[in-house]
Scaffold this active site. Structure first.
Site, PDB file in Angstrom:
ATOM      1  N   SER A  64       0.763  -1.152   0.016  1.00 20.01           N
ATOM      2  CA  SER A  64       0.154   0.073   0.178  1.00 20.01           C
ATOM      3  C   SER A  64       0.680   1.267  -0.092  1.00 20.01           C
ATOM      4  O   SER A  64       0.100   2.163  -0.134  1.00 20.01           O
ATOM      5  CB  SER A  64      -1.107   0.027   1.046  1.00 20.01           C
ATOM      6  OG  SER A  64      -2.007  -0.882   0.820  1.00 20.01           O
ATOM      7  N   LYS A  67       0.450   3.515  -2.945  1.00 11.88           N
ATOM      8  CA  LYS A  67      -1.005   4.440  -2.980  1.00 11.88           C
ATOM      9  C   LYS A  67      -0.335   5.770  -2.946  1.00 11.88           C
ATOM     10  O   LYS A  67      -1.111   6.716  -3.463  1.00 11.88           O
ATOM     11  CB  LYS A  67      -1.856   4.004  -1.736  1.00 11.88           C
ATOM     12  CG  LYS A  67      -2.601   2.729  -1.856  1.00 11.88           C
ATOM     13  CD  LYS A  67      -3.349   2.080  -0.795  1.00 11.88           C
ATOM     14  CE  LYS A  67      -3.936   0.958  -1.067  1.00 11.88           C
ATOM     15  NZ  LYS A  67      -4.446   0.347   0.097  1.00 11.88           N
ATOM     16  N   TYR A 190      -4.500  -2.343  -9.831  1.00 12.45           N
ATOM     17  CA  TYR A 190      -4.295  -2.008  -8.568  1.00 12.45           C
ATOM     18  C   TYR A 190      -3.325  -3.269  -7.975  1.00 12.45           C
ATOM     19  O   TYR A 190      -2.352  -2.971  -7.107  1.00 12.45           O
ATOM     20  CB  TYR A 190      -5.838  -2.009  -7.986  1.00 12.45           C
ATOM     21  CG  TYR A 190      -5.592  -2.098  -6.190  1.00 12.45           C
ATOM     22  CD1 TYR A 190      -5.074  -1.192  -5.857  1.00 12.45           C
ATOM     23  CD2 TYR A 190      -5.788  -3.268  -5.792  1.00 12.45           C
ATOM     24  CE1 TYR A 190      -5.032  -1.114  -4.325  1.00 12.45           C
ATOM     25  CE2 TYR A 190      -5.588  -3.433  -4.360  1.00 12.45           C
ATOM     26  CZ  TYR A 190      -5.152  -2.283  -3.523  1.00 12.45           C
ATOM     27  OH  TYR A 190      -4.990  -2.457  -2.182  1.00 12.45           O
ATOM     28  N   TYR A 242      -4.285   3.542   8.329  1.00  9.25           N
ATOM     29  CA  TYR A 242      -5.748   2.954   8.453  1.00  9.25           C
ATOM     30  C   TYR A 242      -6.250   3.209   9.843  1.00  9.25           C
ATOM     31  O   TYR A 242      -6.148   4.266  10.503  1.00  9.25           O
ATOM     32  CB  TYR A 242      -5.652   1.191   8.346  1.00  9.25           C
ATOM     33  CG  TYR A 242      -4.951   0.745   6.728  1.00  9.25           C
ATOM     34  CD1 TYR A 242      -5.377   1.219   5.861  1.00  9.25           C
ATOM     35  CD2 TYR A 242      -3.845   0.139   6.895  1.00  9.25           C
ATOM     36  CE1 TYR A 242      -4.865   0.926   4.428  1.00  9.25           C
ATOM     37  CE2 TYR A 242      -3.207  -0.050   5.608  1.00  9.25           C
ATOM     38  CZ  TYR A 242      -3.737   0.324   4.395  1.00  9.25           C
ATOM     39  OH  TYR A 242      -3.164  -0.191   3.425  1.00  9.25           O
ATOM     40  N   VAL A 260       1.112  -3.582   3.868  1.00  9.54           N
ATOM     41  CA  VAL A 260       1.197  -5.088   4.543  1.00  9.54           C
ATOM     42  C   VAL A 260       2.428  -5.936   4.283  1.00  9.54           C
ATOM     43  O   VAL A 260       2.661  -6.901   4.999  1.00  9.54           O
ATOM     44  CB  VAL A 260       0.051  -5.888   4.347  1.00  9.54           C
ATOM     45  CG1 VAL A 260      -1.304  -5.222   4.736  1.00  9.54           C
ATOM     46  CG2 VAL A 260      -0.333  -6.296   2.800  1.00  9.54           C
TER      47      VAL A 260
HETATM   48  N1  GLU Z   1      -2.759  -5.410  -1.823  1.00 10.09           N
HETATM   49  C1  GLU Z   1      -2.984  -5.143  -0.439  1.00 10.09           C
HETATM   50  C2  GLU Z   1      -4.623  -5.461  -0.327  1.00 10.09           C
HETATM   51  O1  GLU Z   1      -5.110  -4.738  -1.630  1.00 10.09           O
HETATM   52  C3  GLU Z   1      -2.526  -3.887   0.190  1.00 10.09           C
HETATM   53  C4  GLU Z   1      -2.992  -3.607   1.514  1.00 10.09           C
HETATM   54  C5  GLU Z   1      -1.814  -2.859   2.351  1.00 10.09           C
HETATM   55  O2  GLU Z   1      -0.632  -3.020   2.087  1.00 10.09           O
HETATM   56  O3  GLU Z   1      -2.204  -2.289   3.255  1.00 10.09           O
HETATM   57  O4  GLU Z   1      -5.064  -6.088   0.341  1.00 10.09           O
END
Ligand code: GLU
Length: 308
Positions: A64, A67, A190, A242, A260
């Site tokens: 993420s 992002k 994505y 988050y 993650v």
């Molecule tokens: N590719 C992971 C998902 O979509 C990203 C989540 C993350 O890194 O927090 O679940």
């Protein structure tokens, strides 16, 4: 004078007894294979110098953290209209669907999965998925100032095979007309952006434009305006972890974005960009040791957006 190399060596040594703590993400099977004892730190300062310690030259899945780069690109493509909705912390898990139903399919901010999927959909407009993925990868290489940054095809495939929640989020948003392309194409973009790999060294370089008012201190190229860099930082502070974003701001006091894969990119405006990696996660899906390392770095440098 602050000896950054010595400082991060000290943090690294002091945390040795905690290496391996936390839970490696296993809902993406490919990520479950990563050695939980990996631990790296890199700091890139505004003069373009990087100091590092531990496994800082080993590539990991940035997940993420991508992002931030995708958002930066999408802002370049469609402008500040992208902020119109989508700048409130969600207080929910990264892959939560509950708010989407209550809020007519409009996700709260670009750092939770739902809106990041919308950002991927924006980047897909006018392109084939392959081209949109190429654009995100090229941009990641550009900010990292390193052409070797790549996508791990096994991680992308692993997500494609098991990303049922993301499929649900995308389909749910499409029912409101908030996703414009067939969801499998948008999700293809994505999943590949999440599978970008970087080392702490590359990632700390990739974030430094955000510490430097939007300009790469090494190449002197302006990547985004001052205002935009400030806004991206604000979003990282309020939404970058988050439902653990408040805790991160409280403990570290710097804008940061986690993934993650166990990486975190943190920005000390006017000072440096810091990348840490340790795969063991806390209950909110943020690197446990990585957060602790950033907490110690912030304490020992005095870097904080909340005052000296
Ligand atoms: N590719 C992971 C998902 O979509 C990203 C989540 C993350 O890194 O927090 O679940």
């Amino acid at each position: 004078m602050l000896d950054l190399q010595q400082l991060i060596n000290g943090v690294y040594d002091d945390l040795q007894s905690s290496v391996g703590q936390g839970r490696v993400a296993d809902y993406i099977p490919e990520l479950a294979k990563v050695d939980p004892r990996k631990f790296g730190i890199a700091v890139t300062t505004l003069d373009g110098e990087t100091v590092s310690v531990g496994d800082a030259d080993e590539s990991f899945s940035i997940q993420s953290i991508s992002k931030v780069f995708a958002l930066t690109l999408a802002l370049g493509k469609i402008g500040d209209g992208l902020w119109r909705v989508g700048r409130e912390p969600s207080g929910t898990a990264f892959n939560s669907i509950i708010q989407l139903e209550q809020e007519q399919g409009l996700p709260r901010n670009p750092f939770i999965n739902a809106r990041a999927i919308v950002v991927a959909d924006i980047l897909l407009a006018g392109h084939k998925p392959r081209e949109a993925i190429g654009e995100i990868l090229r941009f990641s290489r550009f900010v990292a100032n390193d052409e070797t940054v790549s996508i791990d095809p096994d991680v992308a495939r692993s997500e494609q095979a098991t990303g049922f929640r993301n499929v649900a989020l995308a389909n749910y948003m499409r029912s409101f007309g908030n996703i414009k392309h067939p969801t499998e194409l948008t999700l293809g973009v994505y999943f590949h952006q999440c599978a970008i790999e970087m080392s702490c060294r590359q990632l700390s370089h990739a974030g430094v434009f955000l510490a430097n008012g939007g300009r790469d201190p090494h190449t002197l190229q302006s990547i985004v305006s001052h205002e935009r860099a400030r806004r991206i930082n604000a979003l990282m502070l309020t939404c970058g972890h988050y439902d653990g974003s408040g805790d991160f701001a409280f403990r570290v006091g710097l804008p940061g974005k986690s993934g993650v894969g166990g990486g975190i990119m943190a920005i000390a405006p006017g000072r440096a960009s810091i990348a840490v990696w340790s795969p063991g996660l806390n209950a909110q899906g943020n690197s446990m040791l990585g957060t602790r390392a950033l907490e110690l770095i912030a304490q020992r440098t005095g870097w904080s957006v909340f005052g000296p």
